[in-house]
Scaffold this motif. Sequence first.
Motif, short mmCIF file in Angstrom:
data_model
loop_
_atom_site.label_atom_id
_atom_site.label_comp_id
_atom_site.label_asym_id
_atom_site.label_seq_id
_atom_site.Cartn_x
_atom_site.Cartn_y
_atom_site.Cartn_z
N LEU A 135 1.08 -1.18 0.18
CA LEU A 135 0.10 0.07 -0.38
C LEU A 135 0.75 1.21 0.12
O LEU A 135 0.40 2.33 -0.93
CB LEU A 135 -1.05 -0.04 0.65
CG LEU A 135 -2.26 -0.81 1.01
CD1 LEU A 135 -2.99 -0.95 2.40
CD2 LEU A 135 -3.17 0.15 0.03
N ASP A 136 2.27 1.47 0.51
CA ASP A 136 2.65 2.30 0.68
C ASP A 136 3.18 2.69 -1.47
O ASP A 136 3.84 3.84 -1.01
CB ASP A 136 3.94 1.97 1.12
CG ASP A 136 3.95 2.18 2.91
OD1 ASP A 136 2.71 2.07 3.00
OD2 ASP A 136 4.62 1.72 3.42
N PHE A 137 3.46 1.81 -1.86
CA PHE A 137 3.43 2.47 -2.67
C PHE A 137 2.74 2.51 -3.82
O PHE A 137 2.89 2.21 -5.24
CB PHE A 137 4.62 0.92 -3.84
CG PHE A 137 5.73 0.69 -3.15
CD1 PHE A 137 6.81 1.70 -2.98
CD2 PHE A 137 5.58 -0.07 -1.89
CE1 PHE A 137 7.94 2.15 -1.94
CE2 PHE A 137 7.03 -0.91 -1.01
CZ PHE A 137 8.23 0.09 -1.06
N CYS A 191 8.32 8.96 -1.04
CA CYS A 191 8.82 7.15 -0.59
C CYS A 191 9.26 7.00 -2.83
O CYS A 191 10.31 5.88 -2.53
CB CYS A 191 8.89 6.65 0.18
SG CYS A 191 7.66 4.96 -0.92
N PHE A 192 8.85 6.89 -3.67
CA PHE A 192 9.05 6.66 -5.10
C PHE A 192 9.89 6.54 -5.30
O PHE A 192 10.38 5.76 -5.76
CB PHE A 192 7.29 7.10 -5.79
CG PHE A 192 5.91 7.05 -5.49
CD1 PHE A 192 6.17 5.73 -4.57
CD2 PHE A 192 5.40 7.50 -5.89
CE1 PHE A 192 4.53 5.46 -3.80
CE2 PHE A 192 3.98 6.85 -5.82
CZ PHE A 192 3.27 6.71 -4.49
N PRO A 193 10.70 8.37 -5.09
CA PRO A 193 12.01 8.20 -6.28
C PRO A 193 12.98 7.30 -5.93
O PRO A 193 14.29 6.16 -5.88
CB PRO A 193 12.65 9.43 -5.05
CG PRO A 193 10.80 10.45 -5.37
CD PRO A 193 10.32 9.15 -5.41
N GLU A 194 12.80 7.25 -4.26
CA GLU A 194 14.20 5.89 -3.32
C GLU A 194 13.78 5.03 -3.63
O GLU A 194 14.17 3.10 -3.81
CB GLU A 194 13.64 6.36 -1.66
CG GLU A 194 14.89 6.96 -1.47
CD GLU A 194 16.53 6.69 -1.18
OE1 GLU A 194 16.77 5.17 -0.70
OE2 GLU A 194 17.01 7.14 -2.42
N ARG A 231 14.72 3.94 -6.87
CA ARG A 231 16.62 2.96 -7.68
C ARG A 231 16.75 1.60 -7.25
O ARG A 231 17.76 1.12 -7.47
CB ARG A 231 17.05 3.86 -6.22
CG ARG A 231 17.35 5.85 -6.44
CD ARG A 231 18.20 6.39 -4.85
NE ARG A 231 19.23 6.13 -5.13
CZ ARG A 231 20.20 6.60 -4.21
NH1 ARG A 231 20.39 7.38 -3.51
NH2 ARG A 231 21.57 6.30 -4.87
N VAL A 232 15.49 0.83 -6.38
CA VAL A 232 15.49 -0.53 -6.03
C VAL A 232 14.92 -1.39 -7.35
O VAL A 232 14.91 -2.22 -7.00
CB VAL A 232 15.28 -0.63 -4.67
CG1 VAL A 232 16.55 -0.50 -3.89
CG2 VAL A 232 14.18 -0.77 -4.46
N GLY A 233 14.48 -0.20 -8.31
CA GLY A 233 13.28 -0.83 -9.54
C GLY A 233 12.78 -1.45 -8.76
O GLY A 233 11.70 -2.10 -9.38
N VAL A 234 11.38 -0.61 -8.04
CA VAL A 234 10.14 -1.00 -7.46
C VAL A 234 9.59 0.68 -8.15
O VAL A 234 10.16 2.12 -7.43
CB VAL A 234 10.38 -0.92 -5.78
CG1 VAL A 234 8.82 -0.40 -5.59
CG2 VAL A 234 11.07 -1.89 -5.29
N THR A 245 10.82 4.74 3.47
CA THR A 245 9.87 5.19 3.33
C THR A 245 9.68 6.01 4.92
O THR A 245 9.66 6.77 5.12
CB THR A 245 8.63 4.22 4.00
OG1 THR A 245 8.98 3.47 5.37
CG2 THR A 245 7.87 3.96 2.75
N ARG A 246 11.36 5.57 5.07
CA ARG A 246 11.53 6.47 6.94
C ARG A 246 12.91 7.05 5.92
O ARG A 246 13.60 7.26 4.99
CB ARG A 246 12.38 5.31 7.37
CG ARG A 246 11.21 5.43 8.98
CD ARG A 246 10.41 4.21 7.44
NE ARG A 246 8.76 3.51 9.34
CZ ARG A 246 8.43 2.47 8.58
NH1 ARG A 246 8.13 2.31 7.50
NH2 ARG A 246 7.45 1.90 9.84
#
Length: 591
Positions: free
Chosen positions: A444-446, A455-458, A461-464, A503-504
């Motif tokens: 749900l966070d995405f 948190c979407f840019p971070e 960076r790991v392909g999510v 997210t943090r």
Amino acid sequence: MPFVVDLAAGTVEREDRSAETGHFGGSILGLRLLAERTPARLAPYDPRALLYVAAGILGGAPGPGLAKTVFLAKSPLTGVAGEAHALGPFAAGLRAAGATALAITGRARRLSYLLIEGGEVTCHDAEDLRGLGTAATTDALRARHGAGAHVAAIGPAGENLVRYASVVTDHAYPAARYGLGAVFGAKNLKAVVCVGDAPVSVADPDALAGLTAYYRDALAANPLAALQHGEPGFAGWAGDVPDPGYLAVRNFSVTGESGLAVPEPGAFGVRVVATRGGCPGCPNDCLKTYGPPASPVRGSGGLGQEAFPSLGWNLGIDDLDAVLDANALCNDLGLDQVSLGGTLAFAMECAARGLLPGGPAFGDAAALPGLIRDVATRGGAFGDLLAEGSARAARLIGQEALPYVMAVKGAEVPCFDPRVQPGLGLGYAAAPNGPRYDALEHDLDFDPALGLPYCFPEAARVGVAPETAGVLDAERGRRTARLLRLWSALDALNICVFASTPTRPLTLDHLASLVRAVAGVEFTVGDLLDAGRRRLDLMRAYAIREEGGPDELPARFHDEPVAAGRHAGAVLPRASFAEARTAFYEELGWH
């Protein structure tokens, strides 16, 4: 350089593993030792079984997200590697006593405890502590070794080999999952006591202080960190009732309107024991202790995010005092709140369906303390049965009980319902050490509409990439694998997931900087993700060697859709789940 302790022989040696690369003194090293030093299919309670306790190179350092200790052994609940992490001050205490890791084998002839002081490890008799809860044990050992001693202890549940017994550090901070307290008990090990004030070696104190200052300044602007920092905190479920299907209700059987309430935010105020200083060096203060004023064990009420749903709604209970008292009692007796809640919910559903005559009933808050004590002591009408966990209890009750076991690989699933968040469900099923809610970030966070856009840019960076939470396809499998690998890296390095990306406030770059600041080694984001992969690969290899259970979810999540609310109709189709699982394996290079 771990201390290798043989409780049977009474010997302590140091083993230099510094020439090896990539283990960081944490769970990766523990997994290597587990594979090297124990034969395949060795029983978890065999004296030759290995128990590993470590702060590693980062745990206990005075910085954000570094108050973390790993406990690792073959799990008596799952039969694969059981890894639990205790937050709080114990990691700092371990380092201050002059140790970063212990590898413990053998079984002591009498109940004993290990004392770490001045960089030396000694074994002492603990028969006078037999039967005591973790709070009384901690108090007795502090009276013996000083008020500043740090203690990791088991309660009656560990002594009685309850398969989901926990280890509890410093009264209120448990290493809860997978029954590691029972491994302590099988070794006749009541506690590990750390005494000392040696400073933690930090390569670049100024850089670490800068990261801490950044984190402190970032708290207010980060919604989840601010929630954790405030009161009642993210573990204090309060305010709006969660959407139907979001949390476990009555053994995941109710996905419509539950009729259950959550507390008002102010309800926690009169139940406060401590809200600050739980994790030395971390400004976030997300670990808080609550308990009913009349509870004799309220000081043990360190409140994790899963306690209220697991011991409350999943049992049909919404009485705050009953749940907080049960949580504190679990910590004092040494029981994992998640597996206990899942096992009691299983028993309650079996009783409601006529499969367990005289069994416990949903909503019976008054009976909860007695049930918890019965499990911890293997007493009463059902204590011995339920101390085995829901999967083993079902086999003893009969074939008809099996559909009501909400467990994966023998471990009860966390309280967040995977029908709404299929990536979580895939993580529960396919993580090689068994289901854990803090193994990866929530779907749900995405979600583009319901999630956390900051948190979407971070995550990218790991392909999510952002994706609607309920979508279950091959890309969901790949995204889940990438998130699992990231949070596996945090576990490998003993960095708290509740302080970290995506997210943090601690970004990927901050995490790499933490390692450089504390350890003084070159470290990149690529190194971070590689550590996560290495830990997962070792866990999977061990699970294959030990013939661990299948990567499957209970049938209820595939067959019974969410009944009402914004997530109505959410379910995990078997074909889609299989497709996502295959993509998950491929992303991690597992065949």
